[in-house]
Design a protein around this motif. Structure first.
Motif, PDB file in Angstrom:
ATOM      1  N   VAL A  82      -9.957  -0.571 -17.913  1.00  0.00           N
ATOM      2  CA  VAL A  82      -9.153   0.058 -16.868  1.00  0.00           C
ATOM      3  C   VAL A  82      -9.909   0.243 -15.578  1.00  0.00           C
ATOM      4  CG1 VAL A  82      -7.436   1.375 -18.184  1.00  0.00           C
ATOM      5  CG2 VAL A  82      -9.700   2.357 -17.759  1.00  0.00           C
ATOM      6  N   SER A  83      -9.131   0.237 -14.517  1.00  0.00           N
ATOM      7  CA  SER A  83      -9.625   0.577 -13.192  1.00  0.00           C
ATOM      8  C   SER A  83      -8.402   0.534 -12.273  1.00  0.00           C
ATOM      9  CB  SER A  83     -10.667  -0.430 -12.721  1.00  0.00           C
ATOM     10  OG  SER A  83     -11.243   0.005 -11.505  1.00  0.00           O
ATOM     11  N   ASP A  84      -8.598   0.870 -11.012  1.00  0.00           N
ATOM     12  CA  ASP A  84      -7.587   0.525 -10.029  1.00  0.00           C
ATOM     13  C   ASP A  84      -8.011  -0.848  -9.517  1.00  0.00           C
ATOM     14  OD1 ASP A  84      -6.128  -0.021  -7.786  1.00  0.00           O
ATOM     15  OD2 ASP A  84      -6.202   2.021  -7.003  1.00  0.00           O
ATOM     16  N   PHE A  85      -7.489  -1.891 -10.134  1.00  0.00           N
ATOM     17  CA  PHE A  85      -8.011  -3.221  -9.847  1.00  0.00           C
ATOM     18  C   PHE A  85      -7.758  -3.650  -8.412  1.00  0.00           C
ATOM     19  CE2 PHE A  85      -7.782  -3.242 -14.477  1.00  0.00           C
ATOM     20  CZ  PHE A  85      -9.074  -3.625 -14.775  1.00  0.00           C
ATOM     21  N   HIS A  86      -6.693  -3.142  -7.852  1.00  0.00           N
ATOM     22  CA  HIS A  86      -6.414  -3.469  -6.468  1.00  0.00           C
ATOM     23  C   HIS A  86      -7.534  -2.939  -5.567  1.00  0.00           C
ATOM     24  CE1 HIS A  86      -4.144  -4.565  -2.973  1.00  0.00           C
ATOM     25  NE2 HIS A  86      -4.186  -3.340  -2.515  1.00  0.00           N
ATOM     26  N   GLY A 135      -3.564 -10.151 -19.488  1.00  0.00           N
ATOM     27  CA  GLY A 135      -2.976  -9.002 -18.800  1.00  0.00           C
ATOM     28  C   GLY A 135      -1.803  -9.439 -17.947  1.00  0.00           C
ATOM     29  N   TYR A 136      -1.967 -10.544 -17.282  1.00  0.00           N
ATOM     30  CA  TYR A 136      -0.909 -11.093 -16.442  1.00  0.00           C
ATOM     31  C   TYR A 136       0.333 -11.380 -17.280  1.00  0.00           C
ATOM     32  CZ  TYR A 136       1.479 -14.239 -13.182  1.00  0.00           C
ATOM     33  OH  TYR A 136       2.399 -14.825 -12.350  1.00  0.00           O
ATOM     34  N   ILE A 137       0.119 -12.019 -18.404  1.00  0.00           N
ATOM     35  CA  ILE A 137       1.234 -12.352 -19.284  1.00  0.00           C
ATOM     36  C   ILE A 137       1.957 -11.102 -19.766  1.00  0.00           C
ATOM     37  CG2 ILE A 137       1.813 -13.305 -21.564  1.00  0.00           C
ATOM     38  CD1 ILE A 137      -0.537 -15.339 -21.025  1.00  0.00           C
ATOM     39  N   SER A 138       1.194 -10.067 -20.119  1.00  0.00           N
ATOM     40  CA  SER A 138       1.898  -8.917 -20.655  1.00  0.00           C
ATOM     41  C   SER A 138       2.615  -8.135 -19.554  1.00  0.00           C
ATOM     42  CB  SER A 138       0.986  -8.046 -21.521  1.00  0.00           C
ATOM     43  OG  SER A 138       0.143  -7.301 -20.700  1.00  0.00           O
ATOM     44  N   LEU A 139       2.073  -8.169 -18.344  1.00  0.00           N
ATOM     45  CA  LEU A 139       2.812  -7.551 -17.231  1.00  0.00           C
ATOM     46  C   LEU A 139       4.093  -8.323 -16.957  1.00  0.00           C
ATOM     47  CD1 LEU A 139       0.493  -6.401 -14.326  1.00  0.00           C
ATOM     48  CD2 LEU A 139       2.039  -5.048 -15.721  1.00  0.00           C
ATOM     49  N   GLN A 140       4.025  -9.635 -17.136  1.00  0.00           N
ATOM     50  CA  GLN A 140       5.208 -10.453 -16.929  1.00  0.00           C
ATOM     51  C   GLN A 140       6.310 -10.071 -17.927  1.00  0.00           C
ATOM     52  OE1 GLN A 140       4.312 -14.617 -15.275  1.00  0.00           O
ATOM     53  NE2 GLN A 140       5.162 -15.033 -17.275  1.00  0.00           N
TER      54      GLN A 140
ATOM     55  N   TYR B 136      -2.428 -10.556 -11.382  1.00  0.00           N
ATOM     56  CA  TYR B 136      -2.214  -9.314 -12.123  1.00  0.00           C
ATOM     57  C   TYR B 136      -1.899  -8.170 -11.168  1.00  0.00           C
ATOM     58  CZ  TYR B 136      -3.201  -5.412 -15.294  1.00  0.00           C
ATOM     59  OH  TYR B 136      -3.097  -4.269 -16.035  1.00  0.00           O
ATOM     60  N   ILE B 137      -2.681  -8.082 -10.124  1.00  0.00           N
ATOM     61  CA  ILE B 137      -2.474  -7.020  -9.142  1.00  0.00           C
ATOM     62  C   ILE B 137      -1.095  -7.117  -8.500  1.00  0.00           C
ATOM     63  CG2 ILE B 137      -3.228  -6.175  -6.881  1.00  0.00           C
ATOM     64  CD1 ILE B 137      -6.130  -7.013  -7.826  1.00  0.00           C
ATOM     65  N   SER B 138      -0.674  -8.341  -8.176  1.00  0.00           N
ATOM     66  CA  SER B 138       0.611  -8.405  -7.480  1.00  0.00           C
ATOM     67  C   SER B 138       1.778  -8.156  -8.437  1.00  0.00           C
ATOM     68  CB  SER B 138       0.757  -9.698  -6.680  1.00  0.00           C
ATOM     69  OG  SER B 138       1.015 -10.764  -7.531  1.00  0.00           O
ATOM     70  N   LEU B 139       1.597  -8.519  -9.713  1.00  0.00           N
ATOM     71  CA  LEU B 139       2.635  -8.152 -10.682  1.00  0.00           C
ATOM     72  C   LEU B 139       2.703  -6.644 -10.857  1.00  0.00           C
ATOM     73  CD1 LEU B 139       2.734 -10.542 -13.766  1.00  0.00           C
ATOM     74  CD2 LEU B 139       4.500 -10.075 -12.093  1.00  0.00           C
ATOM     75  N   GLN B 140       1.543  -6.009 -10.775  1.00  0.00           N
ATOM     76  CA  GLN B 140       1.501  -4.562 -10.885  1.00  0.00           C
ATOM     77  C   GLN B 140       2.304  -3.912  -9.750  1.00  0.00           C
ATOM     78  OE1 GLN B 140      -2.281  -2.954 -12.880  1.00  0.00           O
ATOM     79  NE2 GLN B 140      -2.402  -2.175 -10.806  1.00  0.00           N
ATOM     80  N   MET B 144       5.673  -1.527 -10.087  1.00  0.00           N
ATOM     81  CA  MET B 144       5.833  -0.286  -9.326  1.00  0.00           C
ATOM     82  C   MET B 144       7.145  -0.295  -8.557  1.00  0.00           C
ATOM     83  SD  MET B 144       3.184   1.664  -9.754  1.00  0.00           S
ATOM     84  CE  MET B 144       4.213   2.721  -8.756  1.00  0.00           C
ATOM     85  N   GLY B 145       7.396  -1.390  -7.866  1.00  0.00           N
ATOM     86  CA  GLY B 145       8.616  -1.505  -7.077  1.00  0.00           C
ATOM     87  C   GLY B 145       9.857  -1.358  -7.932  1.00  0.00           C
ATOM     88  N   LEU B 146       9.866  -2.047  -9.071  1.00  0.00           N
ATOM     89  CA  LEU B 146      11.024  -1.966  -9.955  1.00  0.00           C
ATOM     90  C   LEU B 146      11.241  -0.549 -10.459  1.00  0.00           C
ATOM     91  CD1 LEU B 146      10.601  -5.249 -12.036  1.00  0.00           C
ATOM     92  CD2 LEU B 146      12.568  -4.671 -10.608  1.00  0.00           C
ATOM     93  N   MET B 147      10.144   0.191 -10.635  1.00  0.00           N
ATOM     94  CA  MET B 147      10.296   1.537 -11.166  1.00  0.00           C
ATOM     95  C   MET B 147      10.704   2.545 -10.102  1.00  0.00           C
ATOM     96  SD  MET B 147       7.691   2.109 -14.324  1.00  0.00           S
ATOM     97  CE  MET B 147       6.203   2.289 -13.387  1.00  0.00           C
ATOM     98  N   LYS B 148      10.131   2.421  -8.904  1.00  0.00           N
ATOM     99  CA  LYS B 148      10.336   3.516  -7.968  1.00  0.00           C
ATOM    100  C   LYS B 148      11.222   3.208  -6.765  1.00  0.00           C
ATOM    101  CE  LYS B 148       6.188   3.560  -4.976  1.00  0.00           C
ATOM    102  NZ  LYS B 148       6.989   3.014  -3.886  1.00  0.00           N
ATOM    103  N   ASP B 149      11.445   1.933  -6.450  1.00  0.00           N
ATOM    104  CA  ASP B 149      12.206   1.648  -5.243  1.00  0.00           C
ATOM    105  C   ASP B 149      13.661   1.273  -5.533  1.00  0.00           C
ATOM    106  OD1 ASP B 149       9.885   2.049  -3.760  1.00  0.00           O
ATOM    107  OD2 ASP B 149       9.307  -0.048  -3.909  1.00  0.00           O
ATOM    108  N   SER B 150      14.523   1.534  -4.567  1.00  0.00           N
ATOM    109  CA  SER B 150      15.914   1.096  -4.664  1.00  0.00           C
ATOM    110  C   SER B 150      15.965  -0.409  -4.457  1.00  0.00           C
ATOM    111  CB  SER B 150      16.749   1.769  -3.589  1.00  0.00           C
ATOM    112  OG  SER B 150      16.362   1.265  -2.325  1.00  0.00           O
ATOM    113  N   ALA B 151      17.086  -0.997  -4.864  1.00  0.00           N
ATOM    114  CA  ALA B 151      17.264  -2.436  -4.693  1.00  0.00           C
ATOM    115  C   ALA B 151      17.108  -2.811  -3.219  1.00  0.00           C
ATOM    116  CB  ALA B 151      18.623  -2.855  -5.220  1.00  0.00           C
ATOM    117  N   GLU B 152      17.617  -1.965  -2.345  1.00  0.00           N
ATOM    118  CA  GLU B 152      17.541  -2.267  -0.917  1.00  0.00           C
ATOM    119  C   GLU B 152      16.099  -2.284  -0.424  1.00  0.00           C
ATOM    120  OE1 GLU B 152      20.163   0.046   1.493  1.00  0.00           O
ATOM    121  OE2 GLU B 152      19.811  -1.261   3.241  1.00  0.00           O
ATOM    122  N   LYS B 153      15.330  -1.293  -0.848  1.00  0.00           N
ATOM    123  CA  LYS B 153      13.910  -1.254  -0.497  1.00  0.00           C
ATOM    124  C   LYS B 153      13.189  -2.505  -1.012  1.00  0.00           C
ATOM    125  CE  LYS B 153      10.001   1.115   0.626  1.00  0.00           C
ATOM    126  NZ  LYS B 153       8.903   0.440  -0.065  1.00  0.00           N
ATOM    127  N   ARG B 154      13.468  -2.888  -2.255  1.00  0.00           N
ATOM    128  CA  ARG B 154      12.821  -4.066  -2.819  1.00  0.00           C
ATOM    129  C   ARG B 154      13.166  -5.308  -2.009  1.00  0.00           C
ATOM    130  NH1 ARG B 154      15.237  -4.118  -8.322  1.00  0.00           N
ATOM    131  NH2 ARG B 154      15.936  -1.973  -7.987  1.00  0.00           N
TER     132      ARG B 154
END
Lengths: 190, 190
Positions: A82-86, A135-140, B136-140, B144-154
DNA sequence: GAAATAGTGTGATCTACATCACATCAAAAT
DNA sequence: ATTTTGATGTGATGTAGATCACACTATTTC
């Protein structure tokens, strides 16, 4: 710490071949860290020069909205990295918090050491390459779930994937991970 | 193909250092592929022994529900790497489809060659390690977006991130990527 | 260039889930 | 041991966005 390092060695060997000399070199770059429940591994606004391998315990990595509402990105337990990878990757400041849901132990590696060793020890580069692909796959899979499954389906899938997690953490955190309200989760989790 | 390989070389050099000999060796493992709009790169049920680097064009990678409804996991354009990484990594059968939204050209590498070369050429292992960490980072971010943002924001975030995408593809695909219905998207995308 | 097919907008209605509000029960903290 | 704080369940009500239905306009295709 010796015992923890031995566990970590096994963790590496599950994925790549590493010689004893390589291991001696790699392992010399880790430090040991112990935290109690509720203590923070990473806090919003910090620099994040480290990544952590969890020897034992359980942490949550999450994002705080202005309102104070928390969104859990990941539960991480034994054997997870774990980390904040970003922040870690971009030498930036953390937007995530990671704190302990149980007393926990970590092996800690710095970003600079990791990059240096990945160039020096190809097996290590391959290890992290394979880990992050997985990790990428499981996030997908998670993205897919968020898009096509109901909250109830997501909950059942989680229970199937990590049966003991639901016992180990309060339901409100499970809800926050699933992207559903505590109340809604309560209505079908009983 | 020569021109495409030159572009790919630059793509590698943006991230890692590769000697000319290494490049000669690496580049000898790629083949070239050209597809027209609507043709498939990967189809559900196939083996997936390859991954693809997009020289030009635009593809969508998606999952089909029994009902026939499609969920887009990714739009991939010039300089992107695509495959069904789950099937690719596990030597399994594809659950995804990838097809062309525009005429496209690819450089193709096999799984076996990649694994072999990653061991032989550490810089390549590091390249893919860094790429998949970024993925991985961009999927993350997307989770986040899917969880917290409205469709319009996304939608607005997507327009900001890939302004020309919205011009290049039908809105129903944008909707499917965002996890929102075509109709709802239409109500605020005007 | 006529016919067929795909893309887009917009109303009416429905629904999964959020939010608010409160009650009960368990577990820390003093 | 009593107070405080956190976890959980459950009703009432609100809402973002799904779904259905149709009209109109581009774009393919033959």
């Amino acid at each position: 710490m010796e015992e923890a390092l031995l566990k970590l060695k096994h963790h590496f060997l599950e994925t790549v071949d590493i010689t004893d000399e390589e291991w001696k070199y790699i392992s010399s770059h880790f430090t040991f860290k112990r935290l109690k429940k509720h203590q923070f591994l990473i806090q919003e606004g910090m620099n994040v020069p480290h990544e952590f391998w969890i020897v034992k315990g359980l942490v949550k990595s999450y994002f705080l909205e202005e309102s104070g509402k928390e969104y859990i990105l990941q539960f991480a337990l034994e054997n997870y990295w774990v980390s904040d990878f970003h922040a870690y990757q971009n030498h930036g400041i953390s937007t995530l918090n990671i704190d302990c849901l149980e007393d926990a132990e970590f092996l800690v590696m710095s970003f600079d050491d990791r990059e240096k060793m990945c160039v020096e020890v190809p097996a290590l580069a391959n290890f992290f390459r394979i880990k992050s692909t997985k990790g990428y796959i499981s996030l997908q899979q998670r993205v897919m779930g968020l898009m096509k499954d109901s909250a109830e389906k997501r909950f059942n899938d989680l229970v199937e994937k990590l049966p003991n997690l639901v016992q180990r953490v309060p339901k409100k955190y499970i809800a926050s991970y699933l992207g559903v309200s505590r109340e809604t989760l309560s209505r079908f989790s009983k």
